[in-house]
Design an enzyme around this catalytic site. Structure first.
Site, PDB file in Angstrom:
ATOM      1  N   PHE A 172      50.317  64.475  36.975  1.00 50.11           N
ATOM      2  CA  PHE A 172      51.278  65.450  37.526  1.00 50.11           C
ATOM      3  C   PHE A 172      52.546  65.576  36.701  1.00 50.11           C
ATOM      4  CE2 PHE A 172      53.195  61.571  39.212  1.00 50.11           C
ATOM      5  CZ  PHE A 172      54.541  61.855  39.077  1.00 50.11           C
ATOM      6  N   LYS A 196      40.730  69.908  34.266  1.00 47.69           N
ATOM      7  CA  LYS A 196      40.998  69.559  35.671  1.00 47.69           C
ATOM      8  C   LYS A 196      42.488  69.207  35.752  1.00 47.69           C
ATOM      9  CE  LYS A 196      41.458  66.643  38.555  1.00 47.69           C
ATOM     10  NZ  LYS A 196      42.666  66.528  39.414  1.00 47.69           N
ATOM     11  N   GLU A 199      46.154  67.928  40.905  1.00 49.71           N
ATOM     12  CA  GLU A 199      46.127  68.673  42.166  1.00 49.71           C
ATOM     13  C   GLU A 199      47.539  68.836  42.733  1.00 49.71           C
ATOM     14  OE1 GLU A 199      44.912  65.743  41.543  1.00 49.71           O
ATOM     15  OE2 GLU A 199      45.502  64.281  43.079  1.00 49.71           O
ATOM     16  N   CYS A 304      55.868  58.849  31.092  1.00 45.27           N
ATOM     17  CA  CYS A 304      55.151  57.643  30.673  1.00 45.27           C
ATOM     18  C   CYS A 304      55.911  56.934  29.565  1.00 45.27           C
ATOM     19  CB  CYS A 304      53.756  57.985  30.208  1.00 45.27           C
ATOM     20  SG  CYS A 304      53.806  59.056  28.788  1.00 45.27           S
ATOM     21  N   GLU A 404      54.478  49.385  37.145  1.00 44.46           N
ATOM     22  CA  GLU A 404      55.171  50.578  36.641  1.00 44.46           C
ATOM     23  C   GLU A 404      55.831  51.238  37.854  1.00 44.46           C
ATOM     24  OE1 GLU A 404      52.571  53.863  35.559  1.00 44.46           O
ATOM     25  OE2 GLU A 404      53.940  54.463  33.967  1.00 44.46           O
TER      26      GLU A 404
HETATM   27  P1  NAD Z   1      46.830  59.631  38.626  1.00 43.98           P
HETATM   28  O1  NAD Z   1      45.988  58.632  37.902  1.00 43.98           O
HETATM   29  O2  NAD Z   1      47.089  59.430  40.055  1.00 43.98           O
HETATM   30  O3  NAD Z   1      46.176  61.082  38.472  1.00 43.98           O
HETATM   31  C1  NAD Z   1      45.737  61.556  37.220  1.00 43.98           C
HETATM   32  C2  NAD Z   1      44.460  62.357  37.410  1.00 43.98           C
HETATM   33  O4  NAD Z   1      43.397  61.520  37.839  1.00 43.98           O
HETATM   34  C3  NAD Z   1      44.600  63.452  38.451  1.00 43.98           C
HETATM   35  O5  NAD Z   1      44.015  64.623  37.933  1.00 43.98           O
HETATM   36  C4  NAD Z   1      43.877  62.904  39.660  1.00 43.98           C
HETATM   37  O6  NAD Z   1      43.252  63.910  40.418  1.00 43.98           O
HETATM   38  C5  NAD Z   1      42.846  61.974  39.058  1.00 43.98           C
HETATM   39  N1  NAD Z   1      42.605  60.770  39.872  1.00 43.98           N
HETATM   40  C6  NAD Z   1      43.527  60.025  40.522  1.00 43.98           C
HETATM   41  N2  NAD Z   1      42.940  58.966  41.130  1.00 43.98           N
HETATM   42  C7  NAD Z   1      41.632  59.027  40.859  1.00 43.98           C
HETATM   43  C8  NAD Z   1      40.498  58.209  41.194  1.00 43.98           C
HETATM   44  N3  NAD Z   1      40.621  57.114  41.935  1.00 43.98           N
HETATM   45  N4  NAD Z   1      39.284  58.588  40.748  1.00 43.98           N
HETATM   46  C9  NAD Z   1      39.147  59.690  39.988  1.00 43.98           C
HETATM   47  N5  NAD Z   1      40.176  60.501  39.648  1.00 43.98           N
HETATM   48  C10 NAD Z   1      41.409  60.176  40.063  1.00 43.98           C
HETATM   49  O7  NAD Z   1      48.195  59.741  37.783  1.00 43.98           O
HETATM   50  P2  NAD Z   1      49.489  60.583  38.157  1.00 43.98           P
HETATM   51  O8  NAD Z   1      50.181  59.920  39.289  1.00 43.98           O
HETATM   52  O9  NAD Z   1      49.170  62.010  38.251  1.00 43.98           O
HETATM   53  O10 NAD Z   1      50.352  60.374  36.819  1.00 43.98           O
HETATM   54  C11 NAD Z   1      51.236  59.303  36.625  1.00 43.98           C
HETATM   55  C12 NAD Z   1      50.639  58.253  35.721  1.00 43.98           C
HETATM   56  O11 NAD Z   1      50.266  58.840  34.481  1.00 43.98           O
HETATM   57  C13 NAD Z   1      51.622  57.148  35.355  1.00 43.98           C
HETATM   58  O12 NAD Z   1      50.945  55.916  35.382  1.00 43.98           O
HETATM   59  C14 NAD Z   1      52.024  57.493  33.929  1.00 43.98           C
HETATM   60  O13 NAD Z   1      52.459  56.408  33.138  1.00 43.98           O
HETATM   61  C15 NAD Z   1      50.745  58.044  33.415  1.00 43.98           C
HETATM   62  N6  NAD Z   1      50.974  58.873  32.242  1.00 43.98           N
HETATM   63  C16 NAD Z   1      50.626  58.367  31.037  1.00 43.98           C
HETATM   64  C17 NAD Z   1      50.851  59.098  29.899  1.00 43.98           C
HETATM   65  C18 NAD Z   1      50.485  58.554  28.560  1.00 43.98           C
HETATM   66  O14 NAD Z   1      50.396  59.329  27.628  1.00 43.98           O
HETATM   67  N7  NAD Z   1      50.246  57.261  28.454  1.00 43.98           N
HETATM   68  C19 NAD Z   1      51.422  60.382  29.986  1.00 43.98           C
HETATM   69  C20 NAD Z   1      51.748  60.883  31.251  1.00 43.98           C
HETATM   70  C21 NAD Z   1      51.516  60.115  32.374  1.00 43.98           C
END
Ligand code: NAD
Length: 519
Positions: A172, A196, A199, A304, A404
């Site tokens: 997000f 994808k 959401e 991140c 985090e």
């Molecule tokens: P999230 O993992 O909750 O969601 C990311 C995606 O995965 C979404 O599209 C979601 O629908 C899907 N998803 C979530 N849980 C799932 C599951 N159990 N099974 C399958 N799909 C699932 O992450 P978020 O809260 O949207 O983003 C924040 C996180 O992203 C933080 O940890 C941040 O550090 C990380 N991030 C990392 C980078 C990088 O380049 N390292 C960049 C941006 C964000």
């Protein structure tokens, strides 16, 4: 501001073919070049985090719709891979122009759905735009190699070919930049794509897809499906999808990495972080303070590469006082309000989690020298606001340090020497980024050599490389071996083929069953 925002938002939504004009509007899937409304019975509200207003509704795409999207990508592939590389690049040239044209609209959508300030939202779009610009040079980036006369009359050359259908799963926190890390590189290499979006804020992806269509990207080359775990599992399991790019949390990322690898797919997975800054006693005071405040609290800490931990070598008291002074001056409000420094965090749950981690830090002995938990923004009492928070005397056994936080919380730690500070950073499981602030070249060089983080800053707080390099997180912040964008990004989205050719006029030398060598 909420009402003005609503009016603006509805006027953009009305123009957008990707959003259906019901109230609240329904976000469509993109399948085979058509923006289609999902037949799903399950929909999720996309909520403005500053106002709690429902901006739109996003579907949990059905399995049949998912299959149709993959089918469209699969049938578009043979034709698309044969479109001349220069013609594919030209679509990216057009796309970057259109993104610039619609920069303000994109930024407003990001602020509405994600919460960050308008200026920061423009930065979100701009850092993605730079990847589109980079993809414009794909003809050079995708070049193979040639070795002449590797044996008598034999030459070998390599070709980088597209993989087929690839997929991207987004978080997000950067609704424009991260989709733009993914599909422009993939499609310019000749792949077709299933995106994808998160959401929580799918709007920017939909606008970018409309722009890609306007730029001339043929139907079926880029498809978008919405949803959560089920659709992600479908992506991991589908036999026709060859590669997955993921950015998000470790829980989702490691699940996707394992599940997709079990199906033989390649995966690049960028995950969570705990980015440290080491501040040496000789660091230049003003520049360092500005960097810590901007990188610690910018985007409400939801980056991140946010700087979440500051380790002071040789005393921290004077730094602490100055930091509090600067952080107190930051303005917390809706991202659309002029002069706002920090917008809200993404959801009520995110706010609760952040507050719980602050509380656990206090209970385990950290000193809260600035507490932003009770902040109230007049007129936006329901917004998910957390003010800048500073926890001093943090130690590495505390939960608030190990987890985090992903909120506007800066942890302060102390070390007696640079060696001890490096040891603290290297003992952390994450390895996304780390920075040192110093005027000593000797200290900077030691840090650069010994630090176990993928992206190293020297007097630079958020060292995210531009697209001609790659985004190089390491340790628990990354799984896979080919990073996003840069040369590695092109390698990720292409399969290497080597061709060995022989053209000789000489008559045959008879049959030999021994392994051919160049002796
Ligand atoms: P999230 O993992 O909750 O969601 C990311 C995606 O995965 C979404 O599209 C979601 O629908 C899907 N998803 C979530 N849980 C799932 C599951 N159990 N099974 C399958 N799909 C699932 O992450 P978020 O809260 O949207 O983003 C924040 C996180 O992203 C933080 O940890 C941040 O550090 C990380 N991030 C990392 C980078 C990088 O380049 N390292 C960049 C941006 C964000």
């Amino acid at each position: 501001p909420a009402t003005a925002l609503q009016v603006l938002r509805l006027s953009t939504a009305a123009e957008a073919s990707s959003i259906h004009g019901t109230h609240p509007p329904r976000v469509r899937n993109l399948i085979g070049g058509e923006f289609v409304e999902s037949q799903s019975e399950d929909w999720i509200d996309v909520i403005n985090p500053a106002t709690q207003e429902v901006v739109s509704r996003v579907p949990l795409t059905t399995n049949e719709e998912f299959k149709a999207a993959v089918g469209a990508a699969k049938s578009a592939f043979p034709q698309w891979r044969n479109v001349p590389l220069t013609a594919r690049q030209r679509i990216m040239f057009k796309l970057q122009e259109l993104i610039r044209r619609d920069m303000d609209k994109l930024a407003l959508n990001i602020t509405t759905e994600q919460g960050k300030t308008l200026k920061d939202a423009q930065g979100d779009v701009f850092r993605g735009l730079e990847v589109v610009e980079h993809a414009c040079g794909m003809a050079t980036l995708q070049m193979g190699e040639y070795s002449s006369n590797v044996s008598n009359g034999i030459d070998t050359y390599s070709i980088r070919e597209p993989l087929g259908v690839c997929a991207g799963i987004c978080p997000f926190n950067f609704p424009a930049m991260i989709p733009l890390w993914m599909f422009p590189v993939a499609v310019t290499c000749g792949n077709t794509y299933i995106l994808k979006p998160s959401e929580k804020d799918p709007g920017a992806s939909m606008m970018l897809a409309e722009l890609a269509k306007e730029a001339g990207l043929p139907d079926g080359v880029l498809n978008i499906v919405h949803g959560t775990n089920n659709i992600v599992n479908n992506i991991c399991d589908d036999e026709d999808i060859k590669a997955i790019s993921f950015v998000g949390s470790n829980t989702a990322g490691m699940h996707i990495y394992a599940r997709a690898a079990a199906k033989g797919k390649r995966v690049q997975s960028n995950m969570g972080a705990k980015n440290h800054a080491i501040i040496m006693p000789d660091a230049s005071p003003d520049a360092t303070l500005n960097a810590l405040v901007a990188a610690g609290f910018g985007a409400a800490g939801q980056r991140c590469m946010a700087l979440s931990t500051a380790v002071f070598v040789g005393g921290s008291k004077s730094w602490e006082d100055e930091l509090i002074k600067c952080a107190k001056m930051l303005k917390v409000n809706a991202g659309t309000e002029p002069g706002t420094d920090l917008g809200p965090v993404i959801s009520r749950q995110a706010k609760d989690r952040i507050c719980k981690l602050i509380q656990s830090g206090i209970e385990s002995g950290a000193r809260v020298v600035l507490d932003g938990r009770d902040i109230v923004v007049p007129g936006l009492e329901n917004g998910n606001f957390v003010g800048p928070t500073i926890l001093a005397d943090t130690t590495s056994d505390m939960e608030c340090y190990k987890e985090e936080i992903f909120g506007p919380v800066l942890l302060l730690m102390k070390a007696d020497s640079l060696d001890e500070a490096i040891h603290i950073v290297n003992s952390n499981k994450y390895g996304n980024g780390a920075s040192i602030f110093t005027t000593s070249g000797v200290a900077a060089r030691k840090f650069q050599t010994e630090i176990e983080a993928g992206q190293v800053g020297i007097n630079v707080p958020i060292p995210v490389p531009l697209p001609f390099f790659s985004f190089t997180g390491s340790k628990a912040s990354f799984a896979g071996d080919l990073n996003f964008y840069g040369k590695a990004g092109v390698q990720f989205y292409t399969q290497l083929k080597t061709v060995t050719q022989q053209w000789k006029d000489a008559p045959g030398q008879g049959i030999s069953l021994a392994m051919p060598t160049s002796h």
